[in-house]
Motif scaffolding. Structure first.
Motif, short mmCIF file in Angstrom:
data_model
loop_
_atom_site.label_atom_id
_atom_site.label_comp_id
_atom_site.label_asym_id
_atom_site.label_seq_id
_atom_site.Cartn_x
_atom_site.Cartn_y
_atom_site.Cartn_z
N LEU A 119 0.82 -1.22 0.00
CA LEU A 119 0.00 0.00 0.00
C LEU A 119 0.85 1.26 0.00
CD1 LEU A 119 -2.68 -1.24 2.54
CD2 LEU A 119 -2.89 -1.12 0.06
N ASN A 120 2.14 1.08 0.19
CA ASN A 120 3.05 2.22 0.17
C ASN A 120 3.65 2.34 -1.25
OD1 ASN A 120 5.28 3.97 0.48
ND2 ASN A 120 5.39 3.47 2.64
N VAL A 121 3.47 3.51 -1.86
CA VAL A 121 3.92 3.65 -3.26
C VAL A 121 5.45 3.61 -3.38
CG1 VAL A 121 1.94 4.90 -4.17
CG2 VAL A 121 3.79 6.18 -3.11
N ASN A 122 6.13 3.78 -2.26
CA ASN A 122 7.60 3.75 -2.31
C ASN A 122 8.17 2.33 -2.16
OD1 ASN A 122 8.25 6.58 -2.59
ND2 ASN A 122 7.28 6.79 -0.60
N TYR A 123 7.29 1.38 -1.92
CA TYR A 123 7.73 -0.01 -1.82
C TYR A 123 7.83 -0.60 -3.22
CZ TYR A 123 7.53 -5.04 -0.89
OH TYR A 123 7.79 -6.39 -0.87
N PHE A 124 8.88 -1.41 -3.45
CA PHE A 124 9.06 -2.05 -4.75
C PHE A 124 8.47 -3.46 -4.72
CE2 PHE A 124 13.30 0.43 -4.92
CZ PHE A 124 12.66 1.57 -5.34
N TYR A 125 7.72 -3.79 -5.75
CA TYR A 125 7.19 -5.15 -5.89
C TYR A 125 8.29 -6.19 -5.91
CZ TYR A 125 2.16 -5.53 -6.60
OH TYR A 125 0.82 -5.62 -6.40
N THR A 126 9.48 -5.75 -6.27
CA THR A 126 10.63 -6.65 -6.29
C THR A 126 10.74 -7.41 -4.98
OG1 THR A 126 11.69 -4.86 -7.49
CG2 THR A 126 13.12 -6.67 -6.81
N GLY A 127 10.43 -6.73 -3.88
CA GLY A 127 10.53 -7.33 -2.56
C GLY A 127 9.63 -8.54 -2.41
N THR A 128 8.45 -8.47 -3.01
CA THR A 128 7.48 -9.57 -2.89
C THR A 128 7.94 -10.76 -3.72
OG1 THR A 128 5.80 -7.90 -2.60
CG2 THR A 128 5.04 -10.12 -3.11
N PHE A 129 8.41 -10.47 -4.93
CA PHE A 129 8.93 -11.56 -5.76
C PHE A 129 10.14 -12.21 -5.08
CE2 PHE A 129 6.39 -9.56 -9.06
CZ PHE A 129 5.92 -10.65 -9.75
#
Lengths: 567, 492
Positions: A119-129
């Motif tokens: 929900l934070n726009v500064n978070y990268f989806y890379t982290g989830t992958f």
């Protein structure tokens, strides 16, 4: 029995998937559209090689590749829900392998902790992958039985994880150490070695400047905008996974033979998960940000009516909402007519202060473009694009448009060729080639042609105030009625009636201001003496004078002037 | 031993050459269905250029429309063909070294469209025996207004395509880093500034690195540097700079000084020296540069005026003052080599050739920050006879700005925005003893598409004779951990 268990399992995961998907689609539809803009996948070998040469680059590429499809409705929610389920299932499988417990509800916790970061726009989806990759790595660890083979597996997998997924390699090694402590406490000390191996890799990465700081290769901060401080929240998922492993270990000690203890255990798990979801939603979910993302989407896709409609139905307690609304009014040509039919809060409602964040820079680029201040729109797009590591499609599009307007064709062509390397903007970019080195085509285009007519003789921007720049545009291109509406609106919003009066005295009746919009007429009653002559000069409707005398101030400038306190 | 190695190398080259010749003799060459008497359009434009003997392969792409393309390279008995991949020709290093054995490379392009081959008029590349310094140092940064994100100082080997950062701001909290400068192209004696986080001026002398706080009571931080050939002194300008933005001028931005002076820093004594002639409120002094003999300090100067009100009226002249490195004294008079006011032009970035004969500088209509001036061009003064001439062969319709000399004085590198009007790229040109230049060429890249993808400018290209042996990590650690050394201003 096995079949029943499988069915229960299938139902359970399908149910969780549906819940997550529906929640994300309902609450985060525009969030996915928004983050699509801040991640651009280029079909370009130079870009691919550059990314792959950095630790975590592979996951970054995968996430950017997937995010490009977020432009389509449902895809963002679908992919995110799938990732959620993937993380949860792998957690559950790991618990099964480790502790022989099936269907632990708390196996949802690591996924929940990761997803609130989304929900934070500064978070990268890379982290989830990367998190997913790491769980897969842990799962396959159970295939190895001997300490020697386990260590070899760890050596290669942590290296692979380090290079493809980044800092999760450290979490991977920590979790494996914990698993070994649970499984075989006598030999677990050997599993400190892989942690040392990852630390060594991190050290090498820093020495070769593949990465800038230790925190970006040994902590989840790698998956957050690097020049910002995410705070402790980014660590939640990393703390959560080993903690859940430990809790699961404790739960495995409970005998499940008695139905009551099973029910109690499940209830406790449900309560923990429920509390975490409640805490996450109340802490991380900010409805006002979601509203802004929705308005931003309409801005980007030029859905002016949708903006105005949305603004009617929300609490207008944010300058950014006002800005979106006022750009919509300006684009519809009714800014000065309907400005005070809507809530306003001073100058910032129409002209937000630049806080140097990419988000406000991007918004300002749109505001300036609407005003006809092309050079400033270009500047803001350029500044915001730098913050987005140079590849934001909306900003690149704006840079194409502004350079075309200026006739700076080679640089417009450069940005066009970059957008042509994308999936979603390729067609738009190729269409713009029509305008390259073709002044006629630009002048005949309703958007570019009109904006080009707004180019004044050269002056330093904002040196004497934005109002002077807007007046220059209005004088240069009287057909662009928006500019003069903006000037008058700015004066009215800051309650500067003397400048407003001067504006009218200079331009009313000329091509620049041939007629007066509603708010201007209302303001006249405040700054001129009303008599037959003024009434005749400004063609003030009698009904308006009647309303003024009767103090019927609803949805008028008088209401704003008398009752609104501005800072 | 060295002779043996050289012999083995020559033998290796000859074997490769023979294999190529044999291969080319046996293989069937493509025959053109039609011949054109014009040269093809290629990017970068490498037609008719002169390159140094130790230059990296010149990869290029054909911009004329075609389905397939072939480039035929020949020199002497050597002949080989290269098929374009995505319209780009890439030459293997071994083939390239073969071509570099002669003094001219003949390149003929054939393009195929609708199953017909068209032969284009050949073009030639001249190989100069004058070698170029093996490394180029530069900063990569967006040509931005106020913001930056990632930036770094890089060195690129000109003999191949290797590029390496020796300072990167991602390691120092995304600070600004600028003004790298070398003492006579020697990477062992260099400096650069860090601004904002971990700010300071870093003076590198072999393995010794010193971090300076260059602020004194009399001066703000030091800016544009130039090393004295002895390595003991560094001339700096001290600038109070601002930028402002145009509404429609193609120059986009205007960067100007509200005040500026020139000082000389004594590396050994940590002292800043100056002269009333260089440190005056009545005039702006900037862009100092020492002559190769170290006896003269050149600089640009203009009458101080209210900025930005008079931004178009400010014309910088090119002047010089005598400097005695032994006594640390400046001369009492200023010589004017180019009078900006009289000529109605403005000088920036003077640089003297290593033999002291020529002075290359940038000339624009007004002001001091030529990178934003599309009219900025390179000019050169022959210091022997004071003759001035425009470097027409080097100049374009767009910006030409920063430039520097190679250590042997036979090559110059300069910044130009000629490709797209915004992103600065480095161009090289050969310059002979009489000051005649050859057609400039763009820094070659392994994949020439790199330039279209790269949204950063090459800033301050400087030749260096040897590789910088400090890593970005080492520099970042010094920036973070080392205490600053304060400097003292000596009143003139």
């Amino acid at each position: 029995m096995k079949n029943i268990q499988k069915r229960i399992s299938l139902f359970y995961w399908s149910f969780v998937f549906m819940i997550v998907f529906v929640f994300l689609q309902n609450q985060g539809m525009f969030h996915f559209f928004y983050i699509e803009q801040w991640n651009l996948f280029l079909y370009d070998s130079n870009y691919l090689i550059t990314e792959l040469l950095h630790p975590g680059g592979f996951c970054k590429l995968i996430s950017e590749y997937c995010i490009q499809y977020f432009i389509h409705p449902y895809v963002g929610a679908l992919l995110s829900a799938s990732l959620f389920i993937c993380i949860s299932i792998f957690c559950n499988l790991i618990f099964q392998k480790l502790l022989s417990i099936k269907l632990l509800i708390i196996s949802l916790l690591p996924a929940i902790s990761v997803f609130f970061m989304h929900l934070n726009v500064n978070y990268f989806y890379t982290g989830t992958f990367a998190f997913c990759f790491m769980l897969i790595g842990i799962y396959f660890f159970f295939l190895f039985k001997s300490t020697y083979s386990k260590l070899i597996y760890l050596f290669f997998t942590s290296l692979l994880l380090f290079w493809t997924a980044g800092s999760v390699a450290l979490l991977f090694c920590i979790c494996i150490l914990l698993i070994e402590i649970i499984q075989d406490i006598h030999h677990c000390y050997l599993f400190i070695i892989p942690i040392g191996w990852v630390l060594l890799l991190a050290n090498i990465s820093l020495h070769y400047a593949w990465i800038g700081e230790y925190r970006l290769i040994l902590s989840p901060e790698e998956y957050f905008t690097w020049d910002l401080k995410p705070g402790s929240v980014i660590y939640v998922s990393w703390i959560c996974l080993p903690s859940v492993l430990f809790i699961a270990f404790l739960l495995s000690k409970i005998s499940y033979k008695k139905i009551t203890s099973t029910i109690v255990t499940f209830c406790i798990q449900g309560m923990i998960v429920g509390c975490c979801i409640f805490y996450g939603i109340t802490t991380f979910y900010n409805p006002s940000k979601e509203i802004y993302k929705e308005l931003d989407y309409y801005m980007r896709s030029e859905q002016w009516d949708a903006i105005l409609q949305k603004c009617k139905n929300i609490n207008m307690n944010n300058y950014l909402y006002h800005c979106c609304q006022n750009v919509a009014l300006a684009e519809k040509g009714i800014l000065a007519d309907e400005l005070f039919d809507h809530p306003q809060q001073g100058l910032q409602s129409i002209y937000p202060m630049w806080d140097k964040t990419p988000y406000i820079s991007s918004m300002l680029s749109d505001v300036y473009f609407s005003m006809g201040l092309i050079a400033y729109s270009q500047r803001m797009a350029f500044e915001a694009n730098i913050s987005a590591f140079n590849y934001n499609p909306r900003l690149l599009k704006r840079l194409v448009q502004t350079n075309l307007i200026f006739g700076a064709y080679p640089i417009a062509e450069k940005y066009i060729s970059i957008l042509e390397k994308t999936r979603n903007y390729q067609n738009w970019a190729t269409e713009q080639r029509l305008f390259l080195y073709n002044d006629n085509a630009i002048e005949q285009d309703p958007l570019l042609g009109n904006k080009r007519k707004c180019l004044t003789t050269d002056r330093f921007i904002a040196k004497n105030g934005v109002d002077k720049d807007l007046i220059a545009i209005a004088e240069t291109n009287p057909n662009n009625y928006t500019a003069i509406q903006y000037v008058g609106s700015i004066y009215l919003l800051i309650k500067d009636l003397s400048s407003f009066k001067q504006l009218l005295d200079t331009y009313y009746g000329t091509d620049v201001l041939p007629y007066l919009p509603k708010s201007f007429l209302e303001a006249i009653l405040l700054c001129y003496e009303i008599n037959d002559s003024t009434q005749k000069r400004f063609k003030i409707p009698k009904d308006l004078i009647r309303k003024f005398n009767a103090k019927e101030t609803n949805e008028t400038y008088w209401n704003y002037y008398y009752y609104k306190t501005i800072q | 031993m060295i002779m043996k190695q050289k012999y083995a190398y020559t033998l290796k080259i000859n074997i490769i050459a023979f294999s190529f010749t044999l291969f080319s003799a046996c293989s069937e060459h493509i025959k053109a269905d039609q011949e054109l008497a014009i040269e093809p359009h290629i990017f970068p434009d490498y037609k008719g250029i002169t390159i140094p003997i130790n230059m990296a392969p010149l990869h290029f792409s054909i911009t004329d429309s075609c389905d397939n393309a072939i480039a035929q390279f020949s020199q002497g008995n050597l002949f080989f063909e290269i098929k374009a991949k995505n319209k780009q020709f890439k030459i293997a290093m071994s083939q390239w070294q073969q071509l570099m054995q002669s003094d001219t490379i003949n390149v003929r392009i054939l393009t195929q469209q609708h199953n017909k081959w068209t032969g284009w008029s050949p073009f030639y590349i001249t190989i100069s025996a004058d070698s170029i310094d093996p490394y180029l140092a530069y900063r990569l940064i967006e040509p931005g207004y106020e913001f930056w994100k990632e930036m770094g100082l890089y060195q690129r080997c000109l003999e191949n395509f290797e590029e390496e950062a020796f300072a990167q701001n991602k390691m120092t909290k995304y600070n600004c880093m600028n003004c790298h400068s070398f003492c006579q192209q020697n990477s062992d004696k260099m400096l650069f500034h860090f601004r904002k986080n971990f700010g300071g001026t870093f003076i590198i002398n072999g393995k010794q690195i010193e971090k300076l706080n260059t602020k004194t009571l009399q001066t703000a931080t030091l800016v544009y540097p130039s090393w004295h050939p002895s390595g003991r002194f560094i001339a700096f300008s001290v600038n109070n700079t601002q930028q402002i933005f145009h509404s429609t001028n193609p120059n986009r931005a205007e960067v100007f000084d509200h005040s500026s002076d020139v000082v000389v820093y004594d590396v050994e004594k940590h002292e800043v020296l100056t002269s009333p002639l260089l440190f005056s409120t009545a005039s702006f002094e900037t862009f100092p540069t020492f002559s190769p003999d170290g006896q003269t300090l050149y600089f640009c100067t203009a009458d101080s005026t209210k900025m930005p009100d008079n931004y178009q009226q400010i014309k910088y002249s090119l002047c010089s003052i005598v400097f005695n490195p032994t006594t640390r004294q400046f001369g009492s008079t200023i010589d004017t080599l180019y009078n900006g006011k009289q000529q109605n032009k403005s000088v920036s970035l003077p640089r003297v050739s290593p033999d002291g004969r020529f002075l290359l500088f940038t000339l624009a209509e007004y002001g001091t920050f030529s990178i934003w001036h599309k009219d900025a061009d390179l000019y050169m003064i022959d210091l022997k006879n004071k003759n001035l001439h425009a470097m027409d062969l080097l100049n374009s319709n767009d910006v030409e700005s920063y430039h520097s000399w190679s250590s042997n004085g036979r090559w110059i590198v300069f910044s130009s925005r000629r490709i797209d009007g915004l992103y600065t790229r480095p161009f090289f040109s050969h310059i002979d003893k009489q000051g005649n230049v050859s057609k400039p060429f763009l820094l070659p890249q392994n994949d020439i598409e790199y330039y279209s993808y790269l949204l950063k400018s090459y800033n301050i290209p400087e030749f260096i004779t040897n590789k910088i042996n400090l890593s970005a990590y080492e520099i970042s650690q010094i920036a973070i951990n080392e205490p600053e050394t304060n400097i003292t201003f000596i009143n003139p």
